[in-house]
Design an enzyme around this catalytic site. Structure first.
Site, PDB file in Angstrom:
ATOM      1  N   TYR A   1      -5.353   7.521  -3.915  1.00 21.21           N
ATOM      2  CA  TYR A   1      -6.501   7.114  -4.720  1.00 21.21           C
ATOM      3  C   TYR A   1      -6.647   5.599  -4.756  1.00 21.21           C
ATOM      4  O   TYR A   1      -7.740   5.057  -4.527  1.00 21.21           O
ATOM      5  CB  TYR A   1      -6.394   7.648  -6.157  1.00 21.21           C
TER       6      TYR A   1
ATOM      7  N   GLU B   1      -7.009  -1.020 -10.946  1.00 15.25           N
ATOM      8  CA  GLU B   1      -6.807   0.394 -10.639  1.00 15.25           C
ATOM      9  C   GLU B   1      -5.422   0.865 -11.067  1.00 15.25           C
ATOM     10  O   GLU B   1      -5.264   1.985 -11.541  1.00 15.25           O
ATOM     11  CB  GLU B   1      -7.021   0.651  -9.145  1.00 15.25           C
TER      12      GLU B   1
ATOM     13  N   ASP C   1     -11.575  10.011  -8.874  1.00 17.02           N
ATOM     14  CA  ASP C   1     -10.769  10.016 -10.092  1.00 17.02           C
ATOM     15  C   ASP C   1     -11.252  11.145 -10.992  1.00 17.02           C
ATOM     16  O   ASP C   1     -12.059  11.995 -10.575  1.00 17.02           O
ATOM     17  CB  ASP C   1     -10.839   8.656 -10.796  1.00 17.02           C
TER      18      ASP C   1
END
Length: 338
Positions: A125, A42, A143
């Site tokens: 996130y 990520e 996203d």
């Protein structure tokens, strides 16, 4: 009001059949992947495409297979391994987070969004993504791909980026306890492969029965976007200095600022006229052309000048330097070696 259960079932069935195979991902229905691999992927995927990030992910996990291995790595080794991924603050945050997990959590990532958010360099996130994908928490993971699906599913008329809070709220209405790890990955894959920018492949989409943009007959109209301001332009000079052995002079950039902590060529400040730039050492400097590079917030023209000389630098074989330098310096060195 959307029939959430039916919509989720349709997308998860599609994901079971069409989900992407990625280096950091566990197949649908498999035990969850190592949180370290999820977190690392990520961080790498922020502002970076999947094809570009994949070889870096594979190299990192081969060299540093656990978060504890990464935590004990030398800063310079990690920064060199990161070269080419861009946004180098991510590499510094990566090390800070790995060291916090090793030092404060015994090498084990926290398994909640709140615990993950408390780690250095981990934002909302990333915390949601790791909590959902690695720990099976029903988190709202949004996203750019998920935003595009939400825009079209609900035909959101607010342009991006102003629509982001609304899109996150809409995505939250679809989060449920069932298959919490697969749900965000299914949304991401749908956005990446079907609900694409430009012309979406609506004929392959499992959600057209509920999609307001599809019902309009012009799904490609969404998302609406605010016109971007023109990107500022800066200029500067990069000096390619070589010694009697053919080595090239490098220097470490300050920890703070763009490309902080990275090795680079000696340069002027980025924003001065080449005519006003003072070279790092006295030498017979010759013009070698210029290179162009685009950063997120500005574009840059670097005039390249070359010379032979000496000085207090890190002297490096040119081939080794080309393999380790950030892209902007690699371009300048290639031009200087021309």
């Amino acid at each position: 009001m959307l029939p959430v259960s039916a919509l989720r079932a349709a997308l998860l069935d599609w994901y079971d059949a069409h989900g992407r195979t990625l280096a950091w991902r566990a197949p649908p229905g498999s035990p969850p992947p190592d949180p370290y691999r999820v977190w690392l992927s990520e961080v790498m995927l922020q502002q970076t495409t999947t094809p570009h990030a994949t070889p870096y992910f594979e190299a990192f996990t081969a060299r540093w297979p656990t978060v504890t291995d990464l935590a004990t790595a030398e800063d310079s080794d990690v920064m060199a391994a990161w070269a080419g991924l861009g946004y180098y603050a991510r590499a510094r945050n990566l090390l800070a987070c790995a060291r916090a997990v090793a030092r404060d959590h015994g090498g084990v990532f926290p398994d909640t969004e709140a615990g993950l958010l408390a780690l250095p360099g981990v934002g909302a996130y990333t915390a949601a993504a790791v909590a959902a994908i690695a720990f099976g928490r029903p988190a709202n993971v949004v996203d750019g791909n998920v935003e595009r699906v939400m825009v079209r599913l609900f035909a959101v008329g607010t342009p991006l980026p102003a629509a982001k809070p609304e899109l996150k709220r809409l995505a939250a209405t679809l989060v449920a306890d069932d298959r919490p790890a697969d749900w965000p990955q299914a949304l991401m894959d749908l956005g990446a492969t079907v609900c694409r920018p430009g012309r979406p492949l609506c004929e392959a989409c499992p959600l057209t029965g509920w999609c307001a943009a599809f019902a309009s007959g012009q799904p490609e109209r969404w998302p609406l976007k605010t016109k971007k301001a023109d990107r500022p332009h800066r200029t500067g000079v990069a000096w390619v200095l070589r010694d009697g052995q053919g080595r090239v002079a490098l220097m470490r950039r300050p920890d703070k600022g763009l490309l902080g902590g990275m090795m680079g060529l000696p340069t002027s400040a980025w924003g001065v006229s080449p005519a006003d730039a003072a070279p790092p050492v006295a030498a017979d400097w010759r013009a070698a052309g210029a290179i162009e590079h685009v950063f997120t917030h500005f574009s840059l023209t670097l005039t390249v000048r070359v010379a032979e000389g000496e000085g207090d630098f890190v002297w490096t074989d040119p081939e080794a330097a080309l393999g380790a330098l950030p892209t902007v310096f690699r371009k300048a060195l290639e031009r200087g070696l021309g």
